[in-house]
Design an enzyme around this catalytic site. Sequence first.
Site, PDB file in Angstrom:
ATOM      1  CE1 TYR A  40      -4.394  -1.090   0.477  1.00 48.13           C
ATOM      2  CE2 TYR A  40      -3.344  -2.741   1.865  1.00 48.13           C
ATOM      3  CZ  TYR A  40      -4.436  -2.286   1.151  1.00 48.13           C
ATOM      4  OH  TYR A  40      -5.592  -3.040   1.110  1.00 48.13           O
ATOM      5  CB  ILE A  73       1.560  -0.800   5.930  1.00 48.57           C
ATOM      6  CG1 ILE A  73       2.210  -1.553   7.080  1.00 48.57           C
ATOM      7  CG2 ILE A  73       0.074  -1.093   5.833  1.00 48.57           C
ATOM      8  CD1 ILE A  73       1.803  -1.011   8.424  1.00 48.57           C
ATOM      9  CG  HIS A  74       7.743   0.435   5.958  1.00 49.36           C
ATOM     10  ND1 HIS A  74       9.046   0.027   5.789  1.00 49.36           N
ATOM     11  CD2 HIS A  74       7.784   1.763   6.219  1.00 49.36           C
ATOM     12  CE1 HIS A  74       9.858   1.070   5.954  1.00 49.36           C
ATOM     13  NE2 HIS A  74       9.109   2.141   6.212  1.00 49.36           N
ATOM     14  CG  ASP A  82      -1.202 -41.286  -0.267  1.00 45.60           C
ATOM     15  OD1 ASP A  82      -1.094 -40.054  -0.364  1.00 45.60           O
ATOM     16  OD2 ASP A  82      -2.043 -41.833   0.470  1.00 45.60           O
ATOM     17  CE  LYS A 127      12.028   3.616  -0.843  1.00 43.58           C
ATOM     18  NZ  LYS A 127      12.233   3.618   0.561  1.00 43.58           N
ATOM     19  CG  ASP A 172     -12.047  -0.852   8.377  1.00 39.60           C
ATOM     20  OD1 ASP A 172     -12.747  -0.038   9.003  1.00 39.60           O
ATOM     21  OD2 ASP A 172     -11.183  -0.508   7.557  1.00 39.60           O
ATOM     22  CD  GLU A 222     -11.746  -3.217   4.941  1.00 42.04           C
ATOM     23  OE1 GLU A 222     -10.768  -3.109   5.684  1.00 42.04           O
ATOM     24  OE2 GLU A 222     -11.897  -2.498   3.945  1.00 42.04           O
ATOM     25  CE  LYS A 237      10.714  12.463  -0.678  1.00 45.60           C
ATOM     26  NZ  LYS A 237      11.208  13.347   0.400  1.00 45.60           N
TER      27      LYS A 237
HETATM   28  C1  GLV Z   1      -7.232  -2.595   6.425  1.00 48.35           C
HETATM   29  O1  GLV Z   1      -7.832  -1.964   5.603  1.00 48.35           O
HETATM   30  C2  GLV Z   1      -7.793  -2.914   7.713  1.00 48.35           C
HETATM   31  O2  GLV Z   1      -8.917  -2.453   7.964  1.00 48.35           O
HETATM   32  O3  GLV Z   1      -7.124  -3.607   8.482  1.00 48.35           O
HETATM   33 MG    MG Z   2      -9.745  -1.257   6.304  1.00 52.55          MG
END
Ligand code: GLV
Ligand code: MG
Length: 283
Positions: A11, A209-210, A257, A22, A144, A118, A18
């Site tokens: 994400y 996330i990173h 098997d 990257k 969520d 979620e 920037k």
């Molecule tokens: C990601 O969107 C979360 O809700 O964990």
């Molecule tokens: Mg979420």
Amino acid sequence: MLSVLRRSQLYVPGNNEKMIMKASSLDCDSVILDLEDAVPSAQKERARSLVRKMTSELDWGKKEVCVRTNSVATRWGKADLDQLRPVDRLDSLVIPKAEEDLTRVYKQTGKRLIPIIETAEGLEEIGTIVCSRGVDAVSFGAADFAFSVAGSVDSYLENPYVKTRIVVAARSVGIEPIDNVFFDLKDREGFRRQALHARALGFSGKQLIHPSQVSVANEVFSPKPSELRWARGVIKQYERAKGRAEGAFSLDGKLIDAVHYKIAKRLLKGSDRTSGNEHEGGR
Ligand code: GLV
Ligand code: MG
């Protein structure tokens, strides 16, 4: 069936030029440009324009380029679908808080869809969601989800019931389950442990996330050398045993098997896919 590697789906906030730049040079299998929770309300429009521009202009190599839209039930989400539809280099839409059939989203955009389960309603409807046209993978949003059921995020980050439910629903229709993000950036060991557990349950990869999480995810969701050695041994011995009209034999003291032969074959196929970081199809 499309064959896109999704060991690592990173994400990136859709309002951060920037970070988007990257991300285009990183070694993740997919990038997810986020228009939803990482972007404050006041910046939704600006982020959408930036994402459209950067998606088209940057060189993404073989990466799958995805955008996480706002919930398609909101006015932002509706505008996201409208304005992202013409962006050619955009491969997939990640649909948060999916709770119903998404066929209309596919018909409107023509993009592959990756819904996120979620909410409690989403989990109840997962069978319908994964059968929608265009759905190519499904993921889990633990934070969520915890909010939706009034539980704790830490508990749902690891919840085997929800995770297994998602894997079973995805695999039953031949699509890929992708595990949730892991929020604690300092806990490298915890991240690896959770990724290993996800792979053991049947997930194909993890949302991230990173950038520091990319190499671990790529490694964990690729076959290990010891697994490949085991797979080659099983295939060799199984085919020999078959020649002697035997369907089962013992290898290192364990019964082998037909099912082990199938598992071994799949491991070798997985290693072919991951070794060249090949993305077949899709475009
Ligand atoms: C990601 O969107 C979360 O809700 O964990
Ligand atoms: Mg979420």
